[in-house]
Design an enzyme around this catalytic site. Structure first.
Site: not given
Length: 409
Positions: A27, A121, A123
């Site tokens: 990625d 994503d 986080e």
């Protein structure tokens, strides 16, 4: 995306040794283009990688300037590709819709072969509580699946999930991209009630031919065939079920128009009903008077929310019912279709539902002094707004003035 995970993780970052049968991939973001460096995607492919996930957006004001070129280059090299959005959670919850739409506009069509489902994503919390962060994440994911018909992938890591979002199991039906750098042959136990993982980011410091500097490296569970299946964005869940079950052609009739987004999923109307799909509910079919009642109450955008089951027989003879997030609809050919929900539904089910002494409902909920009430074949259930208790009364007379326009508490 591994930088934050690395900083917050207490696990080692040495390279792991995943099963060699698991497809490998990378990625990337603009970080891999420092000082104008380009990625040689043919070299990445030649090094044994089979997929690449590329950062597309962050928040609502950043699009990766290398996204389009990296996507094209990776596809041209024969890699399965994917795109991720770096979440910037914030209040109000509607910012999740804004970010999802911003992401989808940048990514373009994902309903193709060779492209993984869109990735969130997650986080950072943006200061949100675990409850609000759960709602924000649900809103983002449901917006994406409603727009694309695909089940989004969720990227996270253990300490974030356990500490920042209270280890919620609300997302266990979404594919997990799990970041853990444990120097083991597998990710180990998973948080959040996930039974398995889809992608494992096992090292943030990989050296891959064709990419300058270090890069995140990943394994896909658990074969090339699984990767190909996950990267098929042409599957329409509603159409697939309709085609596979001829009896639905009888109960639903023919589709009256194409499917579209609705209340956290996708739906399609038919001559005698509807079908609804979401990642969390699966594909559900409603027909006849129950479908009509559901649509009259706003469908998945109304107080009943999304259907959780297909229509099924009630314990009471000749009756049908359907279960929704916000209540149930019961129907009988001699009585009609009525909604039971809130505290009254809890009491009704505790008493035995349609198999209890109450029988089937003969009204929707209606106002009474101090609360709300529902009438049944052999009695009534009355909710007291002060005590939050529900009282029973044996009364065979049907309620008068019952209305279907007020949402139960």
């Amino acid at each position: 995306m591994a930088i934050t995970a690395l900083a917050l993780s207490t696990t080692a970052t040495a390279a792991a040794s995943p099963n060699p049968a698991w497809p490998k991939g990378v990625d990337v973001s603009s970080w891999q283009h420092q000082n104008g460096a380009a990625i040689d995607w043919n070299a990445v492919k030649a090094a044994g990688n089979q997929f690449a996930v590329i950062k597309a957006t962050e928040g609502t004001n950043y699009t990766n300037p290398q996204f389009a070129s990296d996507k094209a280059g990776a596809q041209a090299a024969g890699l399965t590709i994917g795109a991720y959005h770096y979440a910037r959670p914030a209040l109000p919850i509607s910012t999740a819709v804004d970010q999802a739409n911003y992401f989808l506009a940048a990514v373009g069509n994902t309903n193709t072969i060779g492209q993984l489902a869109p990735v969130l994503d997650l986080e950072t919390t943006g200061g949100l509580s675990p409850t609000d962060l759960t709602k924000w994440t649900q809103t983002f994911l449901r917006t994406v699946e409603g727009a694309t018909g695909r089940t989004p992938i969720l990227y996270t890591f253990r300490s974030f999930w356990t500490d920042k979002i209270a280890n919620t199991q609300a997302f266990a039906k979404y594919p997990l991209w799990f970041a853990i750098y444990n120097n083991n042959a597998n990710p180990g136990p998973l948080p959040g009630g996930w039974p398995n993982w889809l992608i494992w980011q096992y090292d943030s410091g990989g050296a891959v031919s064709g990419i300058n500097g270090r890069v995140d490296v990943n394994a896909f569970c658990c074969s090339a065939a699984d990767l190909s299946a996950s990267a098929n964005g042409t599957i329409d869940q509603i159409a697939a079920r309709y085609a596979a079950e001829p009896l639905l052609h009888i109960s639903l009739g023919a589709p009256t128009r194409g499917e579209g987004p609705a209340g956290g999923g996708r739906w399609q109307p038919y001559a005698n009903g509807l079908m609804f799909w979401s990642a969390e509910t699966g594909t559900r079919a409603l027909f006849g008077p129950i479908a009509q009642k559901y649509l009259a109450w706003g469908g998945s955008n109304g107080s009943l929310g999304r259907p959780l089951e297909d229509i099924s027989w009630t314990t009471a003879p000749d009756g049908l019912s359907a279960v929704f997030e916000g209540g149930r609809i019961y129907w009988h050919p001699a009585l009609g279709a009525f909604i039971v929900h809130g505290e009254i539904l809890k009491k009704y089910l505790a008493d035995g539902g349609s198999g209890s002494w109450l029988g089937l409902p003969v009204s929707d909920e209606y106002d009474v002094p101090g609360g709300r009430e529902s009438a049944f074949q052999h009695g009534k259930l009355t909710w007291n707004s002060t005590t939050n208790q529900v009282a029973e009364s044996h009364d065979t007379a049907p309620a008068s003035g019952a209305v279907a326009a007020v949402v139960a508490p």
